[in-house]
Scaffold this active site. Structure first.
Site, PDB file in Angstrom:
ATOM      1  N   GLU A 156       0.365  -1.105   0.131  1.00 27.34           N
ATOM      2  CA  GLU A 156       0.075  -0.194   0.467  1.00 27.34           C
ATOM      3  C   GLU A 156       0.606   1.111   0.068  1.00 27.34           C
ATOM      4  O   GLU A 156       0.058   2.051  -1.023  1.00 27.34           O
ATOM      5  CB  GLU A 156      -1.264  -0.205   1.233  1.00 27.34           C
ATOM      6  N   TYR A 191      -5.147   6.255   4.444  1.00 26.88           N
ATOM      7  CA  TYR A 191      -5.851   6.095   3.207  1.00 26.88           C
ATOM      8  C   TYR A 191      -4.904   4.760   3.807  1.00 26.88           C
ATOM      9  O   TYR A 191      -5.495   3.608   3.912  1.00 26.88           O
ATOM     10  CB  TYR A 191      -4.910   6.265   1.769  1.00 26.88           C
ATOM     11  N   ASP A 196      -9.124   5.274  -2.181  1.00 31.25           N
ATOM     12  CA  ASP A 196      -7.763   5.557  -3.070  1.00 31.25           C
ATOM     13  C   ASP A 196      -9.033   6.487  -3.779  1.00 31.25           C
ATOM     14  O   ASP A 196     -10.145   6.469  -4.322  1.00 31.25           O
ATOM     15  CB  ASP A 196      -7.298   4.753  -2.878  1.00 31.25           C
ATOM     16  N   CYS A 209     -14.917  -0.260 -13.728  1.00 30.63           N
ATOM     17  CA  CYS A 209     -15.447   1.150 -13.819  1.00 30.63           C
ATOM     18  C   CYS A 209     -14.401   1.991 -13.434  1.00 30.63           C
ATOM     19  O   CYS A 209     -13.549   2.571 -13.132  1.00 30.63           O
ATOM     20  CB  CYS A 209     -15.977   1.379 -12.112  1.00 30.63           C
ATOM     21  N   CYS A 239     -19.832  -1.005 -18.096  1.00 31.93           N
ATOM     22  CA  CYS A 239     -20.317  -0.485 -17.582  1.00 31.93           C
ATOM     23  C   CYS A 239     -21.816  -1.764 -17.181  1.00 31.93           C
ATOM     24  O   CYS A 239     -21.995  -2.710 -16.588  1.00 31.93           O
ATOM     25  CB  CYS A 239     -21.963   0.474 -17.728  1.00 31.93           C
ATOM     26  N   CYS A 241     -20.471  -4.282 -15.077  1.00 27.83           N
ATOM     27  CA  CYS A 241     -20.961  -4.069 -13.610  1.00 27.83           C
ATOM     28  C   CYS A 241     -21.488  -4.779 -12.793  1.00 27.83           C
ATOM     29  O   CYS A 241     -23.076  -4.890 -13.182  1.00 27.83           O
ATOM     30  CB  CYS A 241     -20.295  -2.983 -13.520  1.00 27.83           C
ATOM     31  N   CYS A 285     -26.992   1.578 -10.327  1.00 31.14           N
ATOM     32  CA  CYS A 285     -25.611   3.011 -10.251  1.00 31.14           C
ATOM     33  C   CYS A 285     -26.339   4.129 -10.820  1.00 31.14           C
ATOM     34  O   CYS A 285     -26.762   4.563 -12.351  1.00 31.14           O
ATOM     35  CB  CYS A 285     -24.647   2.900 -11.486  1.00 31.14           C
TER      36      CYS A 285
HETATM   37  S1  SF4 Z   1     -22.646   0.953 -13.193  1.00 27.27           S
HETATM   38 FE1  SF4 Z   1     -21.525   2.666 -12.588  1.00 27.27          FE
HETATM   39  S2  SF4 Z   1     -20.646   2.054 -11.204  1.00 27.27           S
HETATM   40 FE2  SF4 Z   1     -20.560   0.021 -12.168  1.00 27.27          FE
HETATM   41  S3  SF4 Z   1     -18.562   0.488 -14.334  1.00 27.27           S
HETATM   42 FE3  SF4 Z   1     -21.018   1.437 -14.494  1.00 27.27          FE
HETATM   43  S4  SF4 Z   1     -20.106   3.966 -13.397  1.00 27.27           S
HETATM   44 FE4  SF4 Z   1     -19.324   2.328 -12.593  1.00 27.27          FE
END
Ligand code: SF4
Length: 371
Positions: free
Chosen positions: A52, A135, A153, A205, A212, A215, A221
């Site tokens: 880290e 952090y 971060d 992301c 997305c 994701c 989101c």
């Molecule tokens: S859905 Fe939202 S959190 Fe997921 S990658 Fe897209 S912008 Fe990022």
């Protein structure tokens, strides 16, 4: 706090749902990293802390080789504590601010000598260690000790700003993002959750073109729903970096050794070796060698090399003219003579390695890349 464009609680999945989706995704897609424990295993606090600190200024890809080198040379925090500081600084070269390497060594000594080689588990106690800020304390508490700490971060800030459509620019948005991240941190597997947040930011992301569709949070989101995800997090425009200019003195003695000296412990490149130089000042043109002679390490016939050496620090650009001089004897100077072919063994910061390469290239001694 999130602004008016944030998602309303009614339209978002709850924290528990987000946590579950994220951990499911992490169990399938987690990155394999040299300092990371295998699934279900406990990470070594020394490895977590070391990685880290290294990751604060550079990328996972760049840190891998440094991390392996450090743990091969110093397998335990005790070994690192017993290491010579110059060896640690040399091994750190290329990883950024040397103040971090000095603090790394100091922290290893505190943990090894005052704490019996054990890192504290609590975030607050971790923060008392040299070089350990908010952090790193949160990351070590979460990853090494499975504590529910909000690890903030750049990756996590970006993910959370998008998830909640926080349009307030950074750094002003940091406190709000921390509150949102804390609210999202589970009591169950908090260490994996923290690493999953980092992995999501690093692989899905991403700063540009977030994926997305892959994701685990795409359905909930708010940034994506509003179509503003790619522009988040918003950032305050940075002030322009000024350019400082200086003359660097490359002084060679009768035995072909060059003069280096140690910089003051505090401040930029603290404690690192350098070639003597005139002041690094913001000015419109490169200074002539004559204008910097007050700072020259010896009275001799200085000759300016053609060309400019450039380097960029976080807060300013530096342009350097290199002046070369010779002395036939060894005057009592504040510094050390080093044979030119042994410069590579010195803890020279990148900026000074560039100067050495420039001189070598001008002298026709091999490619501009081998001091
Ligand atoms: S859905 Fe939202 S959190 Fe997921 S990658 Fe897209 S912008 Fe990022």
């Amino acid at each position: 706090m999130p602004d008016s464009s944030s998602s309303s609680p009614d339209s978002s999945p709850g924290a528990a749902d987000l946590q579950r989706r994220l951990l499911d995704w992490y169990d399938r897609h987690r990155r394999t990293l040299p300092w990371r424990a295998p699934p279900g295993g406990r990470a070594d606090p020394y490895h977590v802390w070391l990685s880290e600190i290294m990751l604060q200024q550079t990328t996972v890809a760049a840190v891998g080789a440094y991390f392996r080198d450090f743990v091969a040379r110093w397998p335990t925090v005790q070994d690192l504590a017993d290491a010579d500081l110059d060896d640690v600084l040399r091994a750190w070269a290329g990883l950024g601010y040397y103040a971090r390497a000095r603090n790394l060594h100091k922290c290893a000594r505190v943990v090894a000598h005052d704490r019996g080689g054990r890192f504290p588990e609590d975030e607050e106690e971790l923060r008392r260690l040299p070089g350990v800020g908010d952090y790193t304390a949160a990351a070590v508490a979460a990853i090494a000790f499975d504590r529910p700490a909000a690890v903030m971060d750049g990756n996590v800030e970006r993910v959370v700003a998008r998830l909640h459509a926080v349009t307030q620019p950074l750094p002003d948005a940091k406190p709000a993002l921390k509150v949102l991240t804390s609210a999202l941190t589970p009591a169950y597997r908090p260490g994996d959750h923290a690493q999953a947040m980092m992995d999501l930011g690093a692989t899905i992301c991403t700063p540009r073109k977030p994926k997305c569709i892959l994701c685990p949070w795409s359905g909930g989101c708010a940034g994506r729903r509003a179509g503003i995800e790619a522009g988040l997090p918003a950032k305050r425009p940075k002030p322009e970096r000024p350019t400082r200019r200086a003359v660097i003195f490359w002084l060679v003695n009768g035995k072909g050794a060059v003069l280096i000296r140690r910089r003051p412990e505090k401040g930029l490149l603290g404690g690192m070796m350098e070639f003597p130089s005139g002041p690094w000042e913001p000015r419109p043109d490169l200074p002539e060698v004559e204008a910097a002679l007050d700072s020259a390490p010896a009275r001799t016939a200085w000759k300016a090399l053609p060309g400019i050496v450039r380097h960029t620090f976080t807060h300013f650009h530096l342009e350097m003219r290199v002046a070369v001089g010779r002395v036939g004897y060894e005057p009592p100077l504040n510094g050390r003579w080093v044979p030119v072919d042994q410069l590579g063994e010195e803890a020279l910061p990148t900026v000074m390695a560039k100067v050495a390469r420039h001189v070598m290239a001008a002298a026709g001694r091999g490619p501009a890349g081998s001091p």
